[in-house]
Design a protein around this motif. Structure first.
Motif, mmCIF file in Angstrom:
data_model
loop_
_atom_site.group_PDB
_atom_site.id
_atom_site.type_symbol
_atom_site.label_atom_id
_atom_site.label_comp_id
_atom_site.label_asym_id
_atom_site.label_seq_id
_atom_site.Cartn_x
_atom_site.Cartn_y
_atom_site.Cartn_z
ATOM 1 N N PHE A 42 56.683 11.678 -12.587
ATOM 2 C CA PHE A 42 56.498 10.723 -11.500
ATOM 3 C C PHE A 42 57.195 9.426 -11.893
ATOM 4 N N SER A 43 57.216 8.438 -11.019
ATOM 5 C CA SER A 43 57.966 7.216 -11.305
ATOM 6 C C SER A 43 57.391 6.419 -12.476
ATOM 7 N N ASP A 44 56.067 6.435 -12.659
ATOM 8 C CA ASP A 44 55.479 5.628 -13.730
ATOM 9 C C ASP A 44 54.775 6.425 -14.822
ATOM 10 N N TYR A 45 54.669 7.742 -14.665
ATOM 11 C CA TYR A 45 54.076 8.564 -15.716
ATOM 12 C C TYR A 45 54.554 10.004 -15.612
ATOM 13 N N ASP A 46 54.407 10.701 -16.726
ATOM 14 C CA ASP A 46 54.708 12.130 -16.798
ATOM 15 C C ASP A 46 53.402 12.868 -17.011
ATOM 16 N N GLN A 54 48.612 13.116 -19.685
ATOM 17 C CA GLN A 54 49.416 12.204 -18.871
ATOM 18 C C GLN A 54 49.947 11.124 -19.804
ATOM 19 N N THR A 55 51.225 10.800 -19.692
ATOM 20 C CA THR A 55 51.818 9.744 -20.505
ATOM 21 C C THR A 55 52.385 8.667 -19.589
ATOM 22 N N ARG A 56 51.888 7.442 -19.727
ATOM 23 C CA ARG A 56 52.407 6.299 -18.974
ATOM 24 C C ARG A 56 53.748 5.926 -19.593
ATOM 25 N N LEU A 57 54.804 5.868 -18.790
ATOM 26 C CA LEU A 57 56.154 5.646 -19.295
ATOM 27 C C LEU A 57 56.333 4.257 -19.907
ATOM 28 N N SER A 58 55.717 3.230 -19.309
ATOM 29 C CA SER A 58 55.927 1.868 -19.786
ATOM 30 C C SER A 58 55.239 1.587 -21.115
#
Length: 80
Positions: A42-46, A54-58
């Protein structure tokens, strides 16, 4: 009255509670799960379906996720 049983995906938040994903995210993750896809982005997490993370990208923060089928959904979308 219950409409039927539908799998839902949840993530474990910072308050040590399971939170439900949005309807759109839930549908995307469930479709990927049904197709045997191991990860969805997804735009902000995988979401790593295979390892239930779930991994938050930022921030690279990881949260546990689960798939649940033990409840019913009412006409207005409430879980019972």
């Amino acid at each position: 009255q219950p409409l039927g049983q539908e799998p839902r995906w949840f993530y474990f938040d910072d308050d040590n509670r399971w939170k439900i994903y949005s309807k759109e995210t839930n549908q995307a993750v469930e479709q990927a799960f049904q197709q045997g896809i191991k990860q969805i982005n997804f735009s902000d997490y995988d979401i790593d379906i295979a390892n239930r993370l779930q991994t938050r990208l930022s921030t690279k923060k990881q949260r546990k996720i689960i798939r649940g089928t033990w409840f019913w959904t009412t006409d207005n979308g409430n879980l019972v």
